[in-house]
Design a protein around this motif. Structure first.
Motif, short mmCIF file in Angstrom:
data_model
loop_
_atom_site.label_atom_id
_atom_site.label_comp_id
_atom_site.label_asym_id
_atom_site.label_seq_id
_atom_site.Cartn_x
_atom_site.Cartn_y
_atom_site.Cartn_z
N SER A 298 3.69 21.30 -14.25
CA SER A 298 4.05 20.34 -15.29
C SER A 298 2.81 19.61 -15.78
O SER A 298 1.97 19.20 -14.99
N TYR A 299 2.71 19.44 -17.10
CA TYR A 299 1.60 18.67 -17.65
C TYR A 299 2.02 17.96 -18.93
O TYR A 299 3.01 18.31 -19.57
N LEU A 300 1.27 16.96 -19.28
CA LEU A 300 1.50 16.17 -20.50
C LEU A 300 0.21 16.11 -21.29
O LEU A 300 -0.88 16.04 -20.70
N VAL A 301 0.33 16.10 -22.61
CA VAL A 301 -0.85 15.92 -23.46
C VAL A 301 -0.50 14.94 -24.57
O VAL A 301 0.58 15.02 -25.17
N LYS A 302 -1.40 14.00 -24.84
CA LYS A 302 -1.13 12.99 -25.87
C LYS A 302 -2.45 12.52 -26.46
O LYS A 302 -3.44 12.35 -25.76
N GLY A 303 -2.45 12.32 -27.79
CA GLY A 303 -3.63 11.78 -28.46
C GLY A 303 -4.52 12.87 -29.02
O GLY A 303 -4.40 14.04 -28.68
N ASN A 304 -5.43 12.45 -29.88
CA ASN A 304 -6.36 13.40 -30.50
C ASN A 304 -7.61 12.67 -30.96
O ASN A 304 -8.11 12.88 -32.05
N GLY A 305 -8.12 11.80 -30.09
CA GLY A 305 -9.28 11.00 -30.46
C GLY A 305 -10.58 11.79 -30.38
O GLY A 305 -10.60 12.94 -29.95
N PRO A 306 -11.69 11.17 -30.80
CA PRO A 306 -12.97 11.88 -30.90
C PRO A 306 -13.69 12.08 -29.57
O PRO A 306 -14.58 12.91 -29.47
N GLY A 307 -13.36 11.30 -28.56
CA GLY A 307 -14.09 11.38 -27.30
C GLY A 307 -13.74 12.61 -26.50
O GLY A 307 -12.81 13.36 -26.84
N PRO A 308 -14.49 12.86 -25.41
CA PRO A 308 -14.16 14.00 -24.55
C PRO A 308 -12.77 13.82 -23.96
O PRO A 308 -12.38 12.69 -23.62
N PRO A 309 -11.98 14.89 -23.83
CA PRO A 309 -10.63 14.75 -23.28
C PRO A 309 -10.66 14.27 -21.85
O PRO A 309 -11.64 14.45 -21.13
N LEU A 310 -9.55 13.65 -21.45
CA LEU A 310 -9.38 13.19 -20.08
C LEU A 310 -8.31 14.02 -19.39
O LEU A 310 -7.33 14.41 -20.01
N LEU A 311 -8.50 14.28 -18.10
CA LEU A 311 -7.46 14.87 -17.28
C LEU A 311 -7.15 13.90 -16.15
O LEU A 311 -8.02 13.62 -15.32
N LEU A 312 -5.94 13.37 -16.14
CA LEU A 312 -5.51 12.41 -15.12
C LEU A 312 -4.83 13.15 -13.98
O LEU A 312 -3.89 13.92 -14.21
N VAL A 313 -5.29 12.90 -12.77
CA VAL A 313 -4.77 13.61 -11.59
C VAL A 313 -4.27 12.56 -10.59
O VAL A 313 -5.04 11.74 -10.09
N HIS A 314 -3.00 12.62 -10.31
CA HIS A 314 -2.32 11.62 -9.47
C HIS A 314 -2.67 11.74 -7.99
O HIS A 314 -3.33 12.69 -7.56
N GLY A 315 -2.17 10.80 -7.21
CA GLY A 315 -2.38 10.78 -5.78
C GLY A 315 -1.21 11.35 -5.00
O GLY A 315 -0.24 11.86 -5.57
N PHE A 316 -1.28 11.25 -3.69
CA PHE A 316 -0.29 11.80 -2.77
C PHE A 316 1.10 11.20 -3.04
O PHE A 316 1.27 9.99 -3.07
N GLY A 317 2.08 12.07 -3.26
CA GLY A 317 3.45 11.63 -3.48
C GLY A 317 3.75 11.16 -4.88
O GLY A 317 4.91 10.86 -5.21
N ALA A 318 2.74 11.10 -5.76
CA ALA A 318 2.94 10.59 -7.11
C ALA A 318 3.05 11.74 -8.11
O ALA A 318 3.27 12.90 -7.73
N SER A 319 2.88 11.43 -9.38
CA SER A 319 3.08 12.44 -10.44
C SER A 319 2.48 11.91 -11.74
O SER A 319 1.86 10.83 -11.78
N ILE A 320 2.69 12.67 -12.81
CA ILE A 320 2.19 12.28 -14.13
C ILE A 320 2.60 10.86 -14.49
O ILE A 320 1.80 10.07 -15.01
N ALA A 321 3.85 10.51 -14.20
CA ALA A 321 4.39 9.21 -14.61
C ALA A 321 3.69 8.04 -13.94
O ALA A 321 3.84 6.90 -14.39
N HIS A 322 2.92 8.30 -12.88
CA HIS A 322 2.20 7.21 -12.24
C HIS A 322 1.10 6.67 -13.16
O HIS A 322 0.56 5.58 -12.91
N TRP A 323 0.78 7.42 -14.22
CA TRP A 323 -0.20 6.98 -15.21
C TRP A 323 0.48 6.31 -16.39
O TRP A 323 -0.10 6.20 -17.48
N ARG A 324 1.70 5.85 -16.22
CA ARG A 324 2.51 5.26 -17.29
C ARG A 324 1.83 4.11 -17.99
O ARG A 324 2.05 3.87 -19.19
N ARG A 325 1.01 3.35 -17.28
CA ARG A 325 0.37 2.17 -17.85
C ARG A 325 -1.01 2.48 -18.44
O ARG A 325 -1.73 1.57 -18.86
#
Length: 342
Positions: A80-107
């Motif tokens: 499962s993955y999510l992609v959002k935005g299209n800004g000029p900077g280098p893309p980011l890949l957010l990788v969660h911690g133990f027991g968490a998931s994509i939604a832990h980056w909600r904020r």
């Protein structure tokens, strides 16, 4: 603890996107790459990784994150993955911690996506990604998954942003997710026999199942999270749901046991000096898992004077998950650092 670093692929990997500026990043031999051997198939962009959630159970914000996820096939497993935005900077890949998931980056996702393209991924065994029964989870496996995702989906030099086990996977370093990784800490040595007993008990299926069922009860999860967070108000119903929901999936118990009892991965002491790309380390001064006065905390605290490409900031009143605990403090340090990479 959270870590961000700029990753560029080895020079023999070509992307279809504009030619990247190549930075030197030599991973250890434990993480040798075989980009061409990963049989990856992109699912249609509208394929959703999670079924609709009954209204009222979670917030609209969390529901939107769940419904925005896509699936990518990695070596026969759905990731499962999510992609959002299209800004000029280098893309980011957010990788969660133990027991968490994509939604832990909600904020973080919305704010960061105003600056660049943000990707977030559920590691194999967590979130809405597959949890194959009996699978042996290792740091090497997760690192290979991340590198394949960059090659097959992102296709650009990318800033990797990880928390806890996500940091381990991103910088290939042990940061305390598995207690056996830090036996030099007197606190760990003191309870080492207990940790061995826990390992033994977790390898007994019936006992492991009973422990897991108890741990994932909502009230117990909330109490655990409160002990991990510096900002107790950040521990809300959505956070409990983020951790509990994937724990109810088939295979979640296997992922829990394999991760907790498995090998800790390579040591940061041997790997950090090999990283020459820019690195940002954000450390909560109330982190109970990797405390600043522990061996890993002391080691990273010494690095800015030894490694010029590394910046370290201590975040006050912050626990083990800075990005969700006190996101404003994280953005205050992360966004200017990202802008310097442009």
């Amino acid at each position: 603890m959270a870590v961000a670093l700029l990753y560029s692929p080895p020079s023999h990997i070509s992307f279809s996107s504009p030619k990247p500026h190549i930075f030197s990043y030599n991973a250890s031999s434990h993480f040798s790459r075989h980009f061409n051997t990963a049989q990856t198939v992109r699912f249609p962009s509208k394929t959703r990784c999670i079924t609709p959630v009954a209204e009222g159970i979670i917030s609209r914000e969390l529901s939107e994150i769940y419904q925005s996820c896509n699936l990518w096939n990695w070596r026969g497993f759905n990731i499962s993955y999510l992609v959002k935005g299209n800004g000029p900077g280098p893309p980011l890949l957010l990788v969660h911690g133990f027991g968490a998931s994509i939604a832990h980056w909600r904020r973080n996702i919305d704010i960061l996506s105003e600056k660049t393209t943000v990707y977030a991924i559920d590691l194999l065994g967590f979130g809405a990604s597959d949890k194959p029964p009996g699978f042996t989870y290792t740091m090497e496996t997760w690192a290979e998954l991340i590198l394949d995702f960059l090659a097959e989906v992102v296709k650009k030099p990318t800033v990797l942003v990880g928390n806890s086990v996500g940091s381990l996977a991103c910088v290939i370093a042990a940061s305390g997710m598995n207690n056996k990784a830090i036996v030099d800490d007197w606190r760990i040595k003191l309870i080492l026999p207990l940790l061995w007993l826990v390992d033994f008990l977790l390898k007994q299926r019936r006992i492991a199942s009973a422990i897991f069922e108890r741990v994932k009860q909502r009230e117990n999860l909330k109490n655990i999270l409160i002990s991990v967070y510096g900002n107790k108000e950040a521990v809300d119903d959505d956070l409990v749901e983020i951790i509990k929901r994937p724990a109810d999936d088939d295979g979640a118990l296997d992922a829990f046991v394999s991760t907790v009892t498995g090998p800790p991965g390579p040591s940061p002491v041997t790997l950090m000096p090999k990283i020459s790309v820019p690195v940002l380390v954000l450390w909560g001064d109330e982190d109970p898992f990797t405390p600043l006065d522990g061996p890993v905390g002391k080691y990273f605290s010494s690095l800015p004077s030894k490694i010029p490409n590394l910046k370290l900031f201590i975040l006050p009143g912050t626990g083990h998950c800075p990005h969700d605990d006190r996101p404003d403090l994280v953005h205050e340090k992360l966004i200017p650092w990202l802008e310097q990479l442009d």
